[in-house]
Structure formats: structure tokens, C-alpha cells
Design a protein around this motif. Structure first.
Motif, PDB file in Angstrom:
ATOM      1  N   GLY A 154       0.810  -1.217   0.000  1.00 15.47           N
ATOM      2  CA  GLY A 154       0.000   0.000   0.000  1.00 15.47           C
ATOM      3  C   GLY A 154       0.840   1.263   0.000  1.00 15.47           C
ATOM      4  O   GLY A 154       0.549   2.227  -0.722  1.00 15.47           O
ATOM      5  N   GLY A 155       1.909   1.277   0.821  1.00 18.71           N
ATOM      6  CA  GLY A 155       2.783   2.445   0.856  1.00 18.71           C
ATOM      7  C   GLY A 155       3.518   2.648  -0.450  1.00 18.71           C
ATOM      8  O   GLY A 155       3.675   3.781  -0.926  1.00 18.71           O
ATOM      9  N   LEU A 156       3.976   1.540  -1.050  1.00 21.48           N
ATOM     10  CA  LEU A 156       4.644   1.628  -2.341  1.00 21.48           C
ATOM     11  C   LEU A 156       3.699   2.187  -3.393  1.00 21.48           C
ATOM     12  O   LEU A 156       4.064   3.079  -4.175  1.00 21.48           O
ATOM     13  N   ASP A 157       2.469   1.697  -3.420  1.00 22.78           N
ATOM     14  CA  ASP A 157       1.471   2.179  -4.368  1.00 22.78           C
ATOM     15  C   ASP A 157       1.245   3.677  -4.197  1.00 22.78           C
ATOM     16  O   ASP A 157       1.183   4.428  -5.170  1.00 22.78           O
ATOM     17  N   ALA A 158       1.131   4.132  -2.946  1.00 23.09           N
ATOM     18  CA  ALA A 158       0.878   5.551  -2.691  1.00 23.09           C
ATOM     19  C   ALA A 158       2.035   6.418  -3.173  1.00 23.09           C
ATOM     20  O   ALA A 158       1.821   7.477  -3.795  1.00 23.09           O
TER      21      ALA A 158
END
Length: 223
Positions: A171-175
């Protein structure tokens, strides 16, 4: 004699061509919708603009999509499938370590942002305002696939805390990748690097230090 009962008709000849033509028409309409989103933004997409861009009648658009929201949802679904296929191509390869696999996954994400029209602004549709029916979160879906790959490749099985770290990493990578492309069509390298760094921190918490398949962590079995 090979007789057919009265009223029974053969349906083996025409369905496949008709379905193929319909699928091609839908793809053409979604291509047009992607172009409209890129040029005018999500908020300005209308069925009339899609029809105009596709060189089709408004009736043709309504045959497949009842309104503009349906067009956006279908386009988001196609984006999700293209991202999923990119991920599957990456995970089809036997990477030496999970860190190598992570770099390949990040590369696939970045390529999708760069190469798939409308992905920068629409992505997989999680940000669409659909009223009471929100779209399913993507990060847990991809976390499941990555966890499966890591288990098969290195025998690393996640506990609840490890699973949470993996979801946060995805999720953090996507953001951060999304933010990297917010104002830069090629992806701001500073935020791409930050995304990798944050993902690696969470993944190390989930998987431990990267090891090869010939050097399993803590003697875990390799399949």
C-alpha cells in the motif's frame, strides 16, 4: 436421419463472431475513454465525449455502458487487469531473492504507470466516488499473490504481523509511486526511490533478510 426437433435452432455458428465484435467494440470505447481521461481529466469524462472520440453514436456507448460511472468502472477494471498481468509476468520468473523480486515488481508498476493511458489519473479506481459501493482495495489482493510467491520460492510463511507488514509495504509503495507520477509523466525518481526504501523496510520485517533459494532462512523448506 439427423433430425432437429421443431422450433430448435442451431446456435453454433454466429455467437462467437458476435461476441468477438462486441468485445472489440467495448475495447475501442474504453480506448476512447482513456484518451478523454488523459486529455480532459476524470471529472470531465462524459458518454458524449467517449462517443465522439470513438467515432461512434451515443447509442452505441449506451448499449454497453448506462452512464459515465459505468465507463470509469470498466476502464478501472481494465487498468487493474493490466497491472495484474504485469505482476504475473514478473512473478513467473525465478528471482534469486525476494529483494530482486521486489525490484521487478516495482519496475512493473512503474512501467504500467508510464505505458497504460489513464493509469496515472484513474489507476485501478479505488478513488472513484461510487456512493455506498466502494471499490475493493487493491493492496491486499497483490499482497496475497506476493505472499504466495515468496512461500513457493523461499518457503517463507507469514504470521499475522508479517502479513500486516506486507500489506503496508504494498500500500505504501502504491501511494508513493502514484505521487511520483502526479506531476511527472515519467515518475519523479525521488519518490520512486522513497517508495522502494519504505517497501524494503516493511518487507524485511515480513520476510527477514533477503536470501537465495539455495540458502533458505532458518532452514525453511524450499519448494
Amino acid at each position: 436421419m439427423n433430425e432437429r426437433p421443431i422450433g430448435q435452432q442451431s446456435v453454433t455458428v454466429r455467437h462467437e463472431p458476435v461476441q468477438a465484435r462486441a468485445a472489440q467494440r467495448v475495447e475501442a470505447l474504453l480506448d476512447a475513454a482513456a484518451a478523454v481521461v488523459v486529455e480532459h481529466g476524470i471529472e470531465h469524462l462524459t458518454t458524449a465525449l467517449v462517443a465522439e472520440r470513438a467515432g461512434a453514436s451515443i447509442g452505441t456507448v449506451y448499449r454497453y455502458f448506462p452512464d459515465r460511472v459505468a465507463v470509469l468502472v470498466a476502464l478501472a477494471e481494465r487498468n487493474l487487469e493490466r497491472l495484474r498481468h504485469a505482476l504475473e509476468r514478473v512473478l513467473a520468473a525465478p528471482h534469486e531473492t525476494w529483494a530482486d523480486a521486489t525490484d521487478a515488481v516495482i519496475g512493473a508498476m512503474v512501467d504500467t504507470f508510464r505505458e497504460v493511458p489513464s493509469f496515472r489519473s484513474l489507476r485501478t479506481g479505488e478513488g472513484l466516488d461510487l456512493g455506498p459501493s466502494a471499490r475493493e482495495q487493491v493492496a491486499p489482493q497483490f499482497a496475497d499473490r506476493i505472499a504466495e510467491y515468496v512461500l513457493e520460492r523461499w518457503g517463507i510463511e507469514l504470521d499475522e504481523a508479517g502479513r500486516e507488514s506486507l500489506v503496508l509495504a504494498v500500500g505504501g509503495l502504491d501511494a508513493l509511486v502514484t505521487y511520483a507520477f502526479l506531476h511527472d509523466p515519467h515518475g519523479d525518481p525521488r519518490y520512486l526511490a522513497l517508495g522502494r526504501m519504505c517497501a524494503m523496510q516493511h518487507l524485511t520485517a515480513a520476510f527477514g533478510d533477503p536470501v537465495t533459494a539455495d540458502d533458505p532462512r532458518d532452514g525453511a523448506p524450499i519448494t
